[in-house]
Design a protein around this motif. Structure first.
Motif, mmCIF file in Angstrom:
data_model
loop_
_atom_site.group_PDB
_atom_site.id
_atom_site.type_symbol
_atom_site.label_atom_id
_atom_site.label_comp_id
_atom_site.label_asym_id
_atom_site.label_seq_id
_atom_site.Cartn_x
_atom_site.Cartn_y
_atom_site.Cartn_z
ATOM 1 N N GLY A 188 45.581 39.664 48.258
ATOM 2 C CA GLY A 188 44.219 39.956 47.820
ATOM 3 C C GLY A 188 43.335 38.765 48.085
ATOM 4 O O GLY A 188 43.730 37.829 48.791
ATOM 5 N N ASP A 189 42.141 38.755 47.534
ATOM 6 C CA ASP A 189 41.283 37.588 47.706
ATOM 7 C C ASP A 189 41.584 36.565 46.613
ATOM 8 O O ASP A 189 42.404 36.796 45.720
ATOM 9 N N GLN A 202 43.240 36.183 38.976
ATOM 10 C CA GLN A 202 43.380 37.139 37.870
ATOM 11 C C GLN A 202 44.830 37.547 37.686
ATOM 12 O O GLN A 202 45.308 37.693 36.551
ATOM 13 N N TRP A 203 45.554 37.735 38.778
ATOM 14 C CA TRP A 203 46.981 38.083 38.669
ATOM 15 C C TRP A 203 47.752 36.997 37.926
ATOM 16 O O TRP A 203 48.634 37.286 37.133
ATOM 17 N N GLN A 238 41.231 37.730 43.012
ATOM 18 C CA GLN A 238 42.322 38.603 42.575
ATOM 19 C C GLN A 238 43.587 37.798 42.271
ATOM 20 O O GLN A 238 44.260 38.037 41.274
ATOM 21 N N SER A 240 36.264 35.658 47.933
ATOM 22 C CA SER A 240 37.198 35.067 48.891
ATOM 23 C C SER A 240 36.998 33.556 48.959
ATOM 24 O O SER A 240 35.870 33.074 49.043
ATOM 25 N N THR A 258 46.260 34.978 49.171
ATOM 26 C CA THR A 258 45.138 35.426 49.992
ATOM 27 C C THR A 258 45.675 35.937 51.325
ATOM 28 O O THR A 258 46.837 35.712 51.676
ATOM 29 N N ARG A 299 52.045 40.246 46.839
ATOM 30 C CA ARG A 299 50.787 40.994 46.765
ATOM 31 C C ARG A 299 49.705 40.182 47.466
ATOM 32 O O ARG A 299 49.628 38.964 47.292
ATOM 33 N N GLY A 312 51.583 36.153 44.705
ATOM 34 C CA GLY A 312 50.263 36.646 45.058
ATOM 35 C C GLY A 312 49.613 35.668 46.006
ATOM 36 O O GLY A 312 49.753 34.455 45.838
#
Length: 307
Positions: free
Chosen positions: A130-131, A137-138, A134, A200, A101, A128, A99
């Protein structure tokens, strides 16, 4: 400085258990004089006798009894490290979910993943984007094994350390009158600004830097929030405002004149990207191999220069 060798400790432990130099030498597949030399060297290094030798048996001295549990622990740690290194050499196949950014995921990690796959072609890697919130959290939910975020990940069972520095740049449309100029931050508040969404890491870094100069985002003429670095770049090219993005993302566009750059004196436009992963006892073999690969300083410099 005391320098203990693993072979010395192994010989010491075996002699202590068997109470006999000759039997210990046989198990170590070496000669009795060689084992005696190892113990003599160890005793000289420590400056104390470890065994009392009699005609019938060998027993530990008080110092030897003190060293015994410590030596056992050191050998266990050595074997654990050696096993881990051997495992890394034997990575043949596996699956890894990452994961990251947008900056790391779109401009940096593809190069690292490509280099890693050259060494481990049978390993499948998924990414993956995301910011930072995220990505954090992942990791907490164990949906990814390794994450790259724009701020430290603070979660139980997750390790985190700085990875690389992302140097940012203030960009404008190519026709903007302040293109190529040095403009104080306060004067830039007359412009519309385009930023990443809340959560972010790059936005957090930007807001922190602005606050050091008593400037907040709501002081700009207008504020537009978008969900990716590429979206920021596209919006600036369309003339919707100015923005601050990673230099990695816009280096080619700046060179071609498709975007303008503004220098903001006194404002540090950079922030750290952080590498985060599951704690060692829950980390997979493939994850350790990939983390070792992207943490190597020579590899980092080689791929970052290409990005």
């Amino acid at each position: 400085m005391i320098r203990l060798q693993i072979k010395q400790l192994e010989a010491f432990l075996l002699i202590a258990q068997l109470k006999n130099f000759t039997k210990a030498a046989a198990q170590l597949d070496t000669s009795q004089p060689a084992v005696s030399f190892q113990i003599k060297s160890l005793e000289e290094e420590l400056g104390i006798l470890l065994f009392e030798r009699t005609d019938k048996k060998v027993v530990l001295t008080e110092a030897g009894r003190l060293l015994y549990p410590i030596a056992m622990q050191m050998i266990r740690q050595y074997n654990k490290i050696k096993a881990g290194i051997d495992d890394l050499r034997e990575v043949k196949a596996g699956y890894l979910m990452l994961g990251a950014t947008s900056v790391a995921g779109e401009w940096l990690l593809p190069l690292f993943i490509g280099g890693f796959r050259e060494q481990y072609p049978a390993v499948s890697v998924a990414l993956r984007v995301g910011d930072s919130a995220q990505v954090s959290q992942w990791l907490k939910d164990r949906e990814v094994e390794i994450g790259i975020a724009g701020c430290p990940v603070k979660a139980e069972g997750v390790e985190c350390e700085p990875w690389v520095t992302d140097h940012m740049v203030m960009i404008t449309p190519p026709w903007h009158p302040i293109k190529g100029e040095e403009v104080p931050l306060a004067a830039l508040t007359n412009e519309s600004i385009i930023v990443r969404e809340t959560g972010s890491g790059s936005r957090q870094a930007l807001e922190q830097q602005f606050l050091k100069h008593n400037v907040t985002l709501d002081q700009f003429t207008s504020l537009l929030e978008l969900g990716s670095t590429q979206a920021l770049i596209n919006a600036v090219r369309l003339g919707l405002g100015i923005s601050v993005v990673s230099r990695w993302a816009v280096a080619e566009l700046l060179e071609r004149g498709a975007l303008g750059e503004v220098t903001v004196p006194g404002v540090k436009l950079s922030y750290e990207l952080y590498l985060a992963w599951n704690r060692p006892d829950q980390e997979s073999l493939v994850s350790r191999a990939f983390r070792s690969f992207i943490s190597d300083e020579d590899i980092k410099q080689r791929f970052i220069q290409r990005s």
